[in-house]
Design a protein around this motif. Sequence first.
Motif, PDB file in Angstrom:
ATOM      1  N   GLN A  98      24.133 -25.912  -8.670  1.00  0.00           N
ATOM      2  CA  GLN A  98      23.931 -25.572  -7.258  1.00  0.00           C
ATOM      3  C   GLN A  98      22.768 -26.368  -6.660  1.00  0.00           C
ATOM      4  O   GLN A  98      21.958 -25.838  -5.890  1.00  0.00           O
ATOM      5  CB  GLN A  98      23.677 -24.064  -7.098  1.00  0.00           C
ATOM      6  N   ALA A  99      22.688 -27.629  -7.011  1.00  0.00           N
ATOM      7  CA  ALA A  99      21.605 -28.489  -6.517  1.00  0.00           C
ATOM      8  C   ALA A  99      21.976 -29.053  -5.147  1.00  0.00           C
ATOM      9  O   ALA A  99      23.109 -29.525  -4.955  1.00  0.00           O
ATOM     10  CB  ALA A  99      21.347 -29.625  -7.499  1.00  0.00           C
ATOM     11  N   PRO A 100      21.066 -29.020  -4.170  1.00  0.00           N
ATOM     12  CA  PRO A 100      21.350 -29.622  -2.867  1.00  0.00           C
ATOM     13  C   PRO A 100      21.676 -31.112  -3.029  1.00  0.00           C
ATOM     14  O   PRO A 100      21.108 -31.792  -3.886  1.00  0.00           O
ATOM     15  CB  PRO A 100      20.046 -29.409  -2.090  1.00  0.00           C
ATOM     16  N   LEU A 101      22.580 -31.617  -2.216  1.00  0.00           N
ATOM     17  CA  LEU A 101      22.960 -33.029  -2.319  1.00  0.00           C
ATOM     18  C   LEU A 101      21.777 -33.957  -2.076  1.00  0.00           C
ATOM     19  O   LEU A 101      21.729 -35.065  -2.618  1.00  0.00           O
ATOM     20  CB  LEU A 101      24.075 -33.353  -1.313  1.00  0.00           C
ATOM     21  N   VAL A 102      20.802 -33.487  -1.295  1.00  0.00           N
ATOM     22  CA  VAL A 102      19.601 -34.296  -1.062  1.00  0.00           C
ATOM     23  C   VAL A 102      18.907 -34.587  -2.382  1.00  0.00           C
ATOM     24  O   VAL A 102      18.492 -35.725  -2.652  1.00  0.00           O
ATOM     25  CB  VAL A 102      18.642 -33.580  -0.085  1.00  0.00           C
ATOM     26  N   ASP A 103      18.776 -33.563  -3.246  1.00  0.00           N
ATOM     27  CA  ASP A 103      18.135 -33.743  -4.555  1.00  0.00           C
ATOM     28  C   ASP A 103      18.977 -34.632  -5.463  1.00  0.00           C
ATOM     29  O   ASP A 103      18.447 -35.459  -6.219  1.00  0.00           O
ATOM     30  CB  ASP A 103      17.903 -32.384  -5.220  1.00  0.00           C
ATOM     31  N   VAL A 104      20.285 -34.465  -5.409  1.00  0.00           N
ATOM     32  CA  VAL A 104      21.172 -35.283  -6.245  1.00  0.00           C
ATOM     33  C   VAL A 104      21.044 -36.752  -5.872  1.00  0.00           C
ATOM     34  O   VAL A 104      20.882 -37.630  -6.743  1.00  0.00           O
ATOM     35  CB  VAL A 104      22.636 -34.813  -6.099  1.00  0.00           C
ATOM     36  N   PHE A 105      21.082 -37.049  -4.582  1.00  0.00           N
ATOM     37  CA  PHE A 105      20.960 -38.436  -4.131  1.00  0.00           C
ATOM     38  C   PHE A 105      19.593 -39.021  -4.484  1.00  0.00           C
ATOM     39  O   PHE A 105      19.476 -40.201  -4.836  1.00  0.00           O
ATOM     40  CB  PHE A 105      21.201 -38.529  -2.618  1.00  0.00           C
ATOM     41  N   HIS A 106      18.565 -38.177  -4.407  1.00  0.00           N
ATOM     42  CA  HIS A 106      17.216 -38.661  -4.725  1.00  0.00           C
ATOM     43  C   HIS A 106      17.126 -39.093  -6.192  1.00  0.00           C
ATOM     44  O   HIS A 106      16.566 -40.155  -6.504  1.00  0.00           O
ATOM     45  CB  HIS A 106      16.195 -37.555  -4.439  1.00  0.00           C
ATOM     46  N   LYS A 107      17.702 -38.313  -7.089  1.00  0.00           N
ATOM     47  CA  LYS A 107      17.663 -38.661  -8.520  1.00  0.00           C
ATOM     48  C   LYS A 107      18.523 -39.895  -8.819  1.00  0.00           C
ATOM     49  O   LYS A 107      18.169 -40.721  -9.671  1.00  0.00           O
ATOM     50  CB  LYS A 107      18.112 -37.467  -9.352  1.00  0.00           C
ATOM     51  N   LEU A 108      19.635 -40.019  -8.122  1.00  0.00           N
ATOM     52  CA  LEU A 108      20.482 -41.202  -8.318  1.00  0.00           C
ATOM     53  C   LEU A 108      19.783 -42.465  -7.827  1.00  0.00           C
ATOM     54  O   LEU A 108      19.860 -43.531  -8.464  1.00  0.00           O
ATOM     55  CB  LEU A 108      21.817 -41.008  -7.602  1.00  0.00           C
ATOM     56  N   GLU A 109      19.085 -42.359  -6.706  1.00  0.00           N
ATOM     57  CA  GLU A 109      18.317 -43.501  -6.201  1.00  0.00           C
ATOM     58  C   GLU A 109      17.262 -43.935  -7.207  1.00  0.00           C
ATOM     59  O   GLU A 109      17.060 -45.137  -7.445  1.00  0.00           O
ATOM     60  CB  GLU A 109      17.640 -43.132  -4.862  1.00  0.00           C
ATOM     61  N   LYS A 110      16.604 -42.940  -7.789  1.00  0.00           N
ATOM     62  CA  LYS A 110      15.526 -43.226  -8.733  1.00  0.00           C
ATOM     63  C   LYS A 110      16.050 -43.855 -10.012  1.00  0.00           C
ATOM     64  O   LYS A 110      15.427 -44.771 -10.575  1.00  0.00           O
ATOM     65  CB  LYS A 110      14.784 -41.910  -9.046  1.00  0.00           C
ATOM     66  N   HIS A 111      17.217 -43.398 -10.474  1.00  0.00           N
ATOM     67  CA  HIS A 111      17.758 -43.932 -11.731  1.00  0.00           C
ATOM     68  C   HIS A 111      18.403 -45.300 -11.551  1.00  0.00           C
ATOM     69  O   HIS A 111      18.181 -46.218 -12.366  1.00  0.00           O
ATOM     70  CB  HIS A 111      18.789 -42.957 -12.313  1.00  0.00           C
ATOM     71  N   TYR A 112      19.190 -45.478 -10.478  1.00  0.00           N
ATOM     72  CA  TYR A 112      19.934 -46.735 -10.285  1.00  0.00           C
ATOM     73  C   TYR A 112      19.171 -47.760  -9.438  1.00  0.00           C
ATOM     74  O   TYR A 112      19.633 -48.887  -9.279  1.00  0.00           O
ATOM     75  CB  TYR A 112      21.288 -46.438  -9.638  1.00  0.00           C
TER      76      TYR A 112
END
Length: 340
Positions: free
Chosen positions: A274-288
């Motif tokens: 149940q993670a907000p999409l804002v947090d999901v996108f932030h982690k993807l930006e950081k990893h990729y």
Amino acid sequence: MSVSDELLDRYFKGQCSAEEKLLVSDYLSKIDDLPDHLLSKADWDETTDAGIDNAKSEEMFTAVKKQTLAKVYRLKWIKLTSAAAVVLAVLFVALFNWKNSPSDLNLAENKISNLKDANAISWKSITNYTENNQSFTLPDSSIVSIFPGAELRYAVPFVKNKREVYLNGKSFFQVAKDSKHPFVVYAKGISTTALGTSFTITALGKSKFIKVQLHTGKVLVKNIDSVHRIALFNEVLLPGKELVYNSQINKVKVSDSRTLVRKENVIRELNFTQAPLVDVFHKLEKHYHVKITYDRADIAEMSFTGSLKLTQSIASILEEIAELNKLNQTKTAEGYLIRK
């Protein structure tokens, strides 16, 4: 001594002389009851009440009234005094309770508040029962890769004066930067403190060795078990350094690590609940290391639950998320654009 019936009869009729009256009076004082035949019913009915003059009657009435009223007044006074004492006692108790009730109420409220505060803290435990590393995101956005058989515990709410976790086993930490709240890992009697860095801690249950490997940033490692140790230590590690502590002989060794980030420490997936999409996108930006552009208002009510394999391309991951939430994904010169 005996008195004739005739004399008694004349005595009761008031026809005796003075000597006869004395004689009969003396006789009457020595007997209990008169003979029944002396006074017939007809005679009794004809007997009149003895007369008392008005002055004597008034004197007797005044004396009786005085004694009776005195007793009545005394009884009333006792009743009034008792009632007054009861009223005063009730007023005193009410006043005492009124004066003390606010502080007592505040004390009770404080006790309830403290109890609620104590009960508000709970513990969360994460154990990896699989044969592969598992990645979890802590409440402060720090990422932990938990190795098989390892357990991680932390208090909820997580952030107070500092972020604290307890480790049993081996885990890789990628700590989110927060200079106001140090990140502390406790493992088998030592603590590792960081502000925003990455490191690996190995503290296996049956091993006497505890290992801290620093990959980026800087950490402070120290012994916190002063009861069973001979001496305490404080070591500041720089990138590429590795600390090995032998808990059996209380010996610390700091040396160069073989690799800054071992292959086994690389995070292979991200797990979300149940993670907000804002947090999901932030982690993807950081990893990729890509730029993901979106309008926060468009995704404010959207969340994601699931695992993202980081062996996939960022394009396929974003395509999957966009499809689930009925969003559009567009490749741009800077990265990717997500919109409704």
